[in-house]
Write a protein that holds these residues in place. Structure first.
Motif, short mmCIF file in Angstrom:
data_model
loop_
_atom_site.label_atom_id
_atom_site.label_comp_id
_atom_site.label_asym_id
_atom_site.label_seq_id
_atom_site.Cartn_x
_atom_site.Cartn_y
_atom_site.Cartn_z
N ILE A 14 20.73 -62.44 56.96
CA ILE A 14 20.24 -63.33 56.24
C ILE A 14 21.02 -64.47 55.89
O ILE A 14 20.76 -65.40 55.16
N ASP A 248 30.22 -54.04 43.81
CA ASP A 248 28.86 -53.58 43.88
C ASP A 248 28.08 -53.08 43.04
O ASP A 248 27.07 -53.31 42.68
N LEU A 257 21.94 -57.13 43.98
CA LEU A 257 23.02 -57.72 44.76
C LEU A 257 22.68 -59.10 45.22
O LEU A 257 23.65 -59.92 45.56
N HIS A 279 26.46 -60.02 48.99
CA HIS A 279 25.58 -59.02 49.59
C HIS A 279 26.15 -59.33 51.11
O HIS A 279 26.66 -60.13 51.45
N GLY A 280 25.54 -58.37 52.18
CA GLY A 280 25.89 -58.27 53.41
C GLY A 280 24.51 -58.97 54.16
O GLY A 280 23.99 -59.88 53.67
N SER A 281 24.40 -58.51 55.43
CA SER A 281 23.62 -58.95 56.22
C SER A 281 22.05 -58.63 55.72
O SER A 281 21.18 -59.47 56.28
N ASP A 284 17.06 -55.23 56.66
CA ASP A 284 15.66 -54.62 56.10
C ASP A 284 14.63 -56.02 55.91
O ASP A 284 13.64 -55.95 55.62
N ILE A 285 15.55 -57.14 55.42
CA ILE A 285 14.68 -58.15 54.84
C ILE A 285 14.86 -59.37 56.08
O ILE A 285 14.13 -60.59 55.76
N ALA A 291 14.80 -63.37 51.34
CA ALA A 291 16.20 -63.17 50.69
C ALA A 291 16.26 -63.95 49.70
O ALA A 291 16.04 -65.06 49.33
N ASN A 292 17.10 -62.98 48.40
CA ASN A 292 17.25 -64.10 47.38
C ASN A 292 18.48 -65.00 47.62
O ASN A 292 19.46 -64.64 47.87
P1 ATP Z 1 27.71 -54.87 53.97
O1 ATP Z 1 28.20 -53.59 54.10
O2 ATP Z 1 27.61 -55.82 54.90
O3 ATP Z 1 28.20 -55.58 52.61
P2 ATP Z 1 25.61 -53.49 52.72
O4 ATP Z 1 25.25 -52.37 53.70
O5 ATP Z 1 26.29 -53.40 51.32
O6 ATP Z 1 26.22 -54.66 53.70
P3 ATP Z 1 23.30 -55.34 52.34
O7 ATP Z 1 23.23 -56.25 53.41
O8 ATP Z 1 24.11 -56.22 51.18
O9 ATP Z 1 24.01 -54.00 52.26
O10 ATP Z 1 22.27 -54.83 51.51
C1 ATP Z 1 21.99 -53.59 50.70
C2 ATP Z 1 20.56 -53.91 50.10
O11 ATP Z 1 20.43 -54.88 48.99
C3 ATP Z 1 19.34 -54.11 51.10
O12 ATP Z 1 18.15 -53.14 50.55
C4 ATP Z 1 19.23 -55.43 51.00
O13 ATP Z 1 17.91 -55.85 51.44
C5 ATP Z 1 19.42 -55.87 49.58
N1 ATP Z 1 19.95 -57.14 49.57
C6 ATP Z 1 21.44 -57.53 49.69
N2 ATP Z 1 21.12 -59.00 49.60
C7 ATP Z 1 20.07 -59.52 49.39
C8 ATP Z 1 19.47 -60.60 48.99
N3 ATP Z 1 20.01 -61.59 48.99
N4 ATP Z 1 18.24 -60.68 48.39
C9 ATP Z 1 17.32 -59.49 48.44
N5 ATP Z 1 17.92 -58.41 48.52
C10 ATP Z 1 19.04 -58.39 49.14
#
Ligand code: ATP
Length: 358
Positions: A14, A248, A257, A279-281, A284-285, A291-292
């Protein structure tokens, strides 16, 4: 007219969606204020780029980046590249190469946002993460691969210079906040070398900040304190690994997040600093347009403040708070808004602010 050169690195997942939303908001602000201009250059460095070229950052890439005033970063991480490869390929070479040793992570519950905690309104923290050494120093190795005697080591590296500068930075931040309270997070009961030094240097630095109230908490205990007594924390300083985990938790306790921002600062400004959502990639969305973008907008506000554009940063924060108070929420916050509709809502609030002031 003040002009800032911004390097945009949308990256993976995202990342491109939220960075494009963030740039739209930044351009709106710049256009309205008239006082500053942004010169944005896009860098295509991502996991797709890596799979095509074999590297995330091309030769001379960091030298090019060095000429920018700030880096606006999306996310890195892809399903078809091991996480340690993508992280060490893109984000860490920038953070470490530019000595962005102070990672600043504010957390609070924005108006209208529901915290999973009953007393979530008490969350008003800044987590300061040591961002250049510690557990993520990259010091370790593997030997005898595949044999029963295979060994893997991961050595946390703490240097006096590295520990002292992050503690001093944390004290400076705490001193500027109304509560002037700094909590040292440690694990010096179990780890008796680097962590004991981490504590000792904290108390040495504390002597220079007599007006800052301090306390000390083990990293495991501080998680319960964050959940049960959020009002007892203000600024928190923790190592690279500890603060990674705590922030986190802080983001989740603040509602999602999707709203948490972060700044990777080189406080001496010898190199550009990097601003990114926590947040990361979010695979799932990805591509769904939901994405927020609030984390990226808040990140953009931190970037503006760092660039010296405090009034614009404050206007952006006020606009963010107005749209969260109005319940313009993406699905992660329980709403039906899209990335685009939240972005439009923010731009409209910014336009209304200008009309009101006229
Ligand atoms: P990373 O290891 O790269 O930090 P992560 O494994 O911690 O990534 P994220 O990619 O940040 O995980 O996502 C974790 C959860 O939070 C997912 O279900 C994702 O959809 C949700 N999430 C993260 N960022 C957003 C956002 N900007 N808007 C909506 N949902 C988000």
């Amino acid at each position: 007219m003040r002009e800032y050169k911004i390097a945009a690195i949308p990256g993976d997942g995202i990342g491109p969606e939220v960075i494009s939303a963030g740039l739209q908001v930044l351009e709106t602000l710049a256009g309205q204020d008239g006082g500053f201009k942004l010169g944005v250059e896009h860098f295509p460095w991502s996991s797709d780029y890596y799979l095509e070229k074999g590297y995330y950052i091309p030769e001379g890439g960091l030298e090019r980046l060095k000429q920018f005033d700030a880096i606006f970063f999306g996310a890195v991480g892809a399903l078809n590249v091991p996480d340690h490869v993508s992280l060490w390929g893109l984000r860490l070479p920038i953070a470490q190469g530019f000595d962005q040793y102070a990672n600043v992570r504010p957390a609070r519950v924005l108006p209208g946002v529901k915290s999973p905690l009953a007393n979530g309104k008490d969350i008003d923290w800044v987590i300061i993460r040591e961002n250049s050494e510690g557990e993520y120093a990259g010091n370790g190795g593997r030997t005898h691969r595949g044999l029963p005697i295979e060994t893997g080591t991961e050595t946390a590296v703490f240097t006096r210079a590295g520990v002292e500068r992050i503690h001093r930075f944390a004290f400076e931040i705490a001193q500027k906040r109304p509560r002037k309270h700094l909590t040292l997070v440690t694990k010096s009961n179990a780890q008796r070398f680097g962590m004991v030094m981490w504590d000792e240097i904290f108390y040495e630095v504390a002597k220079d900040y007599p007006d800052v109230k301090v306390d000390r908490e083990l990293v495991d205990a501080v998680t319960t304190r964050m959940v049960l007594k959020p009002h007892t924390l203000d600024v928190v300083v923790a190592t690279n690994l500890h603060a990674d985990i705590l922030s986190d938790l802080a983001a989740a306790l603040s509602g999602s997040l999707g709203i948490a921002p972060t700044a990777n600062l080189n406080p001496e400004r010898l190199f550009p600093s990097m601003f990114e959502p926590i947040h990361g990639s979010a695979f799932d969305i990805t591509g769904k347009g939901v994405a927020n973008p609030i984390a990226t907008f808040w990140t953009a506000a931190m970037m503006l403040e760092h660039l010296g554009e405090k009034p614009a940063a404050e206007r952006l924060m006020a606009a963010i708070e107005q749209i969260t108070a109005n319940g313009v929420f993406t699905p992660d916050l329980g709403g039906h808004a899209t990335t685009a509709s939240v972005t439009e809502a923010i731009c409209k609030v910014l336009a209304d602010q200008v009309k009101k002031a006229a």
